[in-house]
Design an enzyme around this catalytic site. Structure first.
Site, PDB file in Angstrom:
ATOM      1  N   ASP A   1     -12.765   1.991  -4.150  1.00 57.32           N
ATOM      2  CA  ASP A   1     -11.447   1.791  -4.777  1.00 57.32           C
ATOM      3  C   ASP A   1     -11.309   2.718  -5.985  1.00 57.32           C
ATOM      4  OD1 ASP A   1      -9.119   0.102  -6.127  1.00 57.32           O
ATOM      5  OD2 ASP A   1      -9.377  -0.730  -4.127  1.00 57.32           O
TER       6      ASP A   1
ATOM      7  N   ASP B   1      -3.015  -9.183  -5.215  1.00 54.66           N
ATOM      8  CA  ASP B   1      -4.217  -9.028  -6.032  1.00 54.66           C
ATOM      9  C   ASP B   1      -4.888 -10.373  -6.288  1.00 54.66           C
ATOM     10  OD1 ASP B   1      -4.276  -6.332  -6.240  1.00 54.66           O
ATOM     11  OD2 ASP B   1      -3.350  -6.209  -8.220  1.00 54.66           O
TER      12      ASP B   1
ATOM     13  N   ARG C   1       1.389   0.090 -16.682  1.00 54.76           N
ATOM     14  CA  ARG C   1      -0.045   0.273 -16.531  1.00 54.76           C
ATOM     15  C   ARG C   1      -0.474   1.641 -17.070  1.00 54.76           C
ATOM     16  NH1 ARG C   1      -4.318   0.301 -11.512  1.00 54.76           N
ATOM     17  NH2 ARG C   1      -5.788  -1.085 -12.451  1.00 54.76           N
TER      18      ARG C   1
ATOM     19  N   CYS D   1      -0.483  -0.832  -0.503  1.00 53.50           N
ATOM     20  CA  CYS D   1      -0.807  -1.708  -1.626  1.00 53.50           C
ATOM     21  C   CYS D   1       0.170  -1.367  -2.733  1.00 53.50           C
ATOM     22  CB  CYS D   1      -2.244  -1.446  -2.085  1.00 53.50           C
ATOM     23  SG  CYS D   1      -2.747  -2.456  -3.502  1.00 53.50           S
ATOM     24  N   SER D   2       0.550  -2.359  -3.505  1.00 54.30           N
ATOM     25  CA  SER D   2       1.415  -2.075  -4.635  1.00 54.30           C
ATOM     26  C   SER D   2       1.196  -3.199  -5.639  1.00 54.30           C
ATOM     27  CB  SER D   2       2.869  -2.032  -4.167  1.00 54.30           C
ATOM     28  OG  SER D   2       3.712  -1.895  -5.275  1.00 54.30           O
TER      29      SER D   2
ATOM     30  N   TRP E   1      -9.450   4.890  -2.158  1.00 54.06           N
ATOM     31  CA  TRP E   1      -8.200   4.430  -2.797  1.00 54.06           C
ATOM     32  C   TRP E   1      -7.480   5.636  -3.388  1.00 54.06           C
ATOM     33  CZ3 TRP E   1      -6.417   5.017  -7.786  1.00 54.06           C
ATOM     34  CH2 TRP E   1      -5.443   4.127  -8.276  1.00 54.06           C
TER      35      TRP E   1
ATOM     36  N   ASN F   1       1.466   1.126  -8.518  1.00 60.63           N
ATOM     37  CA  ASN F   1       1.225   0.038  -9.462  1.00 60.63           C
ATOM     38  C   ASN F   1       2.230  -0.150 -10.590  1.00 60.63           C
ATOM     39  OD1 ASN F   1      -1.096  -1.476  -8.682  1.00 60.63           O
ATOM     40  ND2 ASN F   1      -2.282   0.392  -8.916  1.00 60.63           N
TER      41      ASN F   1
ATOM     42  N   LYS G   1      -6.463   3.627   1.095  1.00 59.16           N
ATOM     43  CA  LYS G   1      -5.640   2.558   0.492  1.00 59.16           C
ATOM     44  C   LYS G   1      -4.633   3.233  -0.431  1.00 59.16           C
ATOM     45  CE  LYS G   1      -6.197  -1.470  -2.583  1.00 59.16           C
ATOM     46  NZ  LYS G   1      -7.219  -2.240  -3.301  1.00 59.16           N
ATOM     47  N   TRP G   2      -3.357   3.089  -0.095  1.00 63.12           N
ATOM     48  CA  TRP G   2      -2.283   3.808  -0.801  1.00 63.12           C
ATOM     49  C   TRP G   2      -1.633   2.841  -1.782  1.00 63.12           C
ATOM     50  CZ3 TRP G   2      -0.173   8.812   0.541  1.00 63.12           C
ATOM     51  CH2 TRP G   2       1.021   9.132  -0.115  1.00 63.12           C
ATOM     52  N   ASP G   3      -1.903   3.026  -3.052  1.00 63.49           N
ATOM     53  CA  ASP G   3      -1.460   2.054  -4.053  1.00 63.49           C
ATOM     54  C   ASP G   3      -0.216   2.551  -4.793  1.00 63.49           C
ATOM     55  OD1 ASP G   3      -1.558  -0.264  -5.549  1.00 63.49           O
ATOM     56  OD2 ASP G   3      -3.663  -0.063  -6.084  1.00 63.49           O
TER      57      ASP G   3
HETATM   58  C1  GLA Z   1      -4.123  -2.400  -7.959  1.00 63.27           C
HETATM   59  C2  GLA Z   1      -4.537  -2.921  -6.591  1.00 63.27           C
HETATM   60  C3  GLA Z   1      -5.957  -3.387  -6.638  1.00 63.27           C
HETATM   61  C4  GLA Z   1      -6.858  -2.253  -7.080  1.00 63.27           C
HETATM   62  C5  GLA Z   1      -6.384  -1.692  -8.412  1.00 63.27           C
HETATM   63  C6  GLA Z   1      -7.125  -0.445  -8.777  1.00 63.27           C
HETATM   64  O1  GLA Z   1      -4.033  -3.432  -8.873  1.00 63.27           O
HETATM   65  O2  GLA Z   1      -3.665  -3.926  -6.167  1.00 63.27           O
HETATM   66  O3  GLA Z   1      -6.363  -3.873  -5.372  1.00 63.27           O
HETATM   67  O4  GLA Z   1      -6.865  -1.259  -6.094  1.00 63.27           O
HETATM   68  O5  GLA Z   1      -5.004  -1.389  -8.390  1.00 63.27           O
HETATM   69  O6  GLA Z   1      -6.686   0.120  -9.946  1.00 63.27           O
END
Ligand code: GLA
Length: 730
Positions: free
Chosen positions: A367, A547, A444, A525-526, A412, A481, A477-479
């Site tokens: 990650d 999360d 963030r 992912c977000s 990630w 945030n 894993k494409w985030d």
């Molecule tokens: C977000 C994702 C988590 C993790 C963190 C990493 O919060 O939802 O699962 O990957 O970022 O910074």
């Protein structure tokens, strides 16, 4: 045929296996909505009543006809300017700034296969003969404005989808000020609305209430579908339950800001609609330009809300999710985030991977924290270069070492974001969404890159290919945030386009990457489940649901998510206790059972911190998961009770042919010398017998579906039970 046009009556009828949808062109050329309900034949025009209703908003083409008012009639495509004062799907201004249009039927075409939308995700057909599409053309003569209403019918999936394209075929510019994709006008009914609301780490909690006068809407102004409100809505009879009553649903195939609205009017009629958020939206179209409204998937059932969910599950699983991974079993994964956060190096990752391999885990996910100077979350987003010093080896070497353990390797990324403390930001401060002269709001500690710009997307594409080409990476894993606060792009003077164009840009980048890496499994992912929508599911066939990994909270999050979205997409992991978000401790068995409710099962904890005896437990968990995962992913879901209202939360998955089923139950209330809890099953083959595989006991299906199955009495809080049933022949 799924789509039929009667040229004498101008009736258009769409038919699926169990539903019928009707509209008709009236004598003035307006499209009147007639019906969406149980499958039927015949002309449902009789449902529309015409009477003198005071004429405050009359007929534009016949002043003497006081029985005609678009303010009252059920409409297929209500637009502002017609005299309908309810909430419209389309609002347009002309070059002088005047509001209003007048869109009337010009013609239509019917074609085989599902329509596709340029630049946007959409439900697709595999064979041309499994679907039909309808295009209805409307035109405003004054503006030269054309609207193409698109309908896709997938009869055996029991869904009808809607989208539309607005084209400026005139000589002057127009501006689209509001654009919704679909509506349903109900001429009567005592209806409830269900929405799915939450926040970061507590997404998609169901909320249901009666539709009263006025309008009620949920939506997102965040530039993402959001952790707060899901772009999925159900309207149902006030008396409807999981298993009985009429229900309709709309599921938006879009990942940006949205609005879902219900409105009860002066005559107790209800309009339901879904589309783009009006927030910071004002989209100019020069002559020749067009704007595409994203698709809405619609479903109807008279067999309750549960059936609606199963229709949505099948459609999204089979005709929204695409590619190599659509029908494949997803590898059981271990993710480094809750195990190590930013505090790892190559050796500690390998220590975790070794244990994971020993336990039967199949995919190792590294990650956040592996690139540039990223040892915390205030720097380095945008600089997609491997931190070899931290890893103590190249990415290729790390991937090979993990592969040598028998694990796939994944990473990630959060490509849409940029840290102010990054080389990319220092080189291109103009690439972010930020207003000149105003300090941008940080989320963030990061800013959002302007993905409406092709040069930004090209840069990200190259950087990401640079990473994906240098090692054997089989999962990404494409985030994403944070939300978009400062929607200002330096490349345009029309800032009302930016949020929509941003989303088109995200889809473009994802499309380029999945084309180039068709076998890589992309997980969305977000901040957990902030973009848990059918739009993202077109690119990422699994999504990190939340999360929050606490098994109790997850019951609610996963229960809510299951109303609109298939379990095959649902990322669900076993994590450590006490849980890092809410400090709760839940037995490992229960954590496993709850995570197994999702089709993307995994672990997210430091396995090496577990007591040795937990290892056998985890091995058994993984092998149980492999035995049931096809029933979880492909079976029909029955929500037997609610984690919010009931003492036991129970759900059941049944293969479509009824041959196998699993029922899981988690105890949420314990009392002294308690009464027994019984769980009543559903969906088994009536009259058949079923063997429960752990105990070997044979039960009659009719009794399981009538008096139910007793759970052990005097159990502990959070005790959980998973029963596996197999139909016994003869
Ligand atoms: C977000 C994702 C988590 C993790 C963190 C990493 O919060 O939802 O699962 O990957 O970022 O910074």
């Amino acid at each position: 045929m799924p789509i039929d046009f009667n040229s004498a009556t101008k009736l258009i009828m769409l038919t699926t296996d169990t539903t019928t949808y009707q509209m008709k062109v009236d004598p003035y050329g307006y499209l009147i909505h007639l019906y969406y309900g149980a499958r039927t034949s015949g002309d449902m025009s009789y449902l529309v009543t015409y009477a003198d209703r005071s004429g405050m908003c009359g007929c534009p083409y016949d002043v003497h006809d006081r029985t005609y008012s678009l303010d009252v009639l059920p409409q297929e495509f209500p637009f502002q300017g017609s005299g309908d004062m309810r909430s419209p799907l389309l609002v347009v201004r002309d070059a002088e700034g005047a509001f209003g249009c007048d869109l009337r039927y010009v013609g239509h075409t019917i074609s085989n296969g599902m329509f596709s939308l340029p630049g946007l995700p959409a439900v697709y057909s595999e064979e041309d003969d499994e679907a039909q599409s309808l295009s209805v053309q409307l035109r405003d003569e004054r503006l030269g404005l054309e609207v193409e209403l698109l309908y896709g019918v997938l009869p055996h999936f029991d869904v009808i989808t809607r989208a539309l394209i607005v084209t400026n075929a005139g000589n002057a510019s127009v501006t689209v000020e509001r654009l919704q994709s679909a509506c349903l006008d109900f001429v009567h009914g005592d209806l409830d609305v269900m929405t799915f609301n939450g926040r970061h780490a507590m997404e998609r909690r169901p909320d249901r209430h009666r539709i009263g006068h006025g309008s009620f809407s949920v939506g997102s102004r965040r530039g993402m579908s959001s952790n707060q409100y899901s772009p999925f809505m159900i309207v149902c009879d006030h008396a409807a339950t999981e298993f009985n009553g009429r229900a309709w649903a709309m599921n938006y195939v879009y990942s940006g800001g949205f609005e879902a609205e219900v409105e009860r009017d002066q005559y107790n009629q209800v309009r339901v609609q879904m589309g783009l958020s009006d927030d910071r939206f004002s989209y100019p179209l020069n002559p020749g330009e067009r704007l595409v409204a994203p698709e809405v998937i619609m479903a109807y059932s008279h067999e309750g809300i549960g059936r609606i969910s199963n229709i949505m599950h099948r459609c999204i699983r089979k005709r929204v999710c695409r590619g190599y991974w659509r029908d494949r079993r997803r590898p059981v994964l271990v993710n480094s985030w809750e195990a190590m956060h930013f505090n790892f190096n190559g050796d500690s990752l390998l220590d975790l991977a070794k244990t994971a391999a020993d336990l039967g885990i199949e995919l190792f996910v590294m990650d956040d924290g592996w690139f540039a100077e990223r040892d915390n979350d205030i720097c380095s987003l945008g600089d997609w270069r491997v931190n070899e010093k931290k890893l103590g080896r190249s990415l290729a070497e790390l991937a090979d070492q993990i592969n040598d353990l028998g694990l796939k390797f994944g990473i990630w990324v959060e490509p849409e974001m940029i840290s102010e403390d990054s080389d990319l930001y220092r080189a291109h401060p103009d690439w972010v969404l930020a207003l000149p002269g105003k300090a941008p709001t940080l989320g963030r500690d990061q800013l959002v890159l302007d993905l409406s710009r092709v040069d930004v997307r090209d840069n990200l594409f190259e950087q990401l290919c640079g990473i994906l080409d240098q090692a054997h990476i089989e999962y990404v894993k494409w985030d994403y945030n944070r939300c978009i606060t400062d929607a200002y792009s330096r490349t345009t003077t029309d800032q009302g386009k930016v949020l929509y164009d941003y989303m088109i840009g995200v889809y473009d980048l994802l499309e380029r990457l999945i084309k180039r890496y068709p076998k890589v499994l992309f997980e969305g992912c977000s901040a957990g489940g902030g973009r848990y929508d059918a739009g993202m599911m077109y690119y990422t066939p699994q999504i990190w649901t939340s999360d929050n990994t606490d098994a109790d909270n997850r019951l609610t999050i996963q229960y809510g998510s299951s109303f609109g979205f298939p379990l095959s997409v649902m990322g669900a992991h076993v994590s450590a206790c006490p849980n890092e978000i809410n400090n709760r401790t839940v037995p490992l068995t229960t954590r496993g059972h709850v995570a197994m409710a999702g089709g993307s099962f995994g672990y997210e904890l430091d396995l090496n911190e577990l007591p040795g005896r937990a290892f056998d437990h985890i091995r058994r968990q993984i092998s149980l998961y492999h035995e049931i995962e096809n029933i979880v992913c492909e079976g029909e879901l029955y929500r037997l009770s609610s984690p919010m209202d009931d003492d036991v939360c129970a759900w059941e998955n049944v293969l479509e042919d009824g041959s196998e089923a699993i029922m899981t139950a988690v105890v949420l209330k314990v009392e002294g010398y308690a009464q027994a809890n019984y769980v009543t099953l559903r969906g088994l083959t009536p009259g058949a017998n079923y063997r429960e595989l752990t105990t070997g006991v044979v039960y009659p299906a009719n009794a399981l579906m009538d008096m139910g199955m007793p759970l052990p009495v005097n159990t502990e809080m959070y005790a959980s039970y998973l029963y596996r049933f197999e139909r016994v022949e003869g």
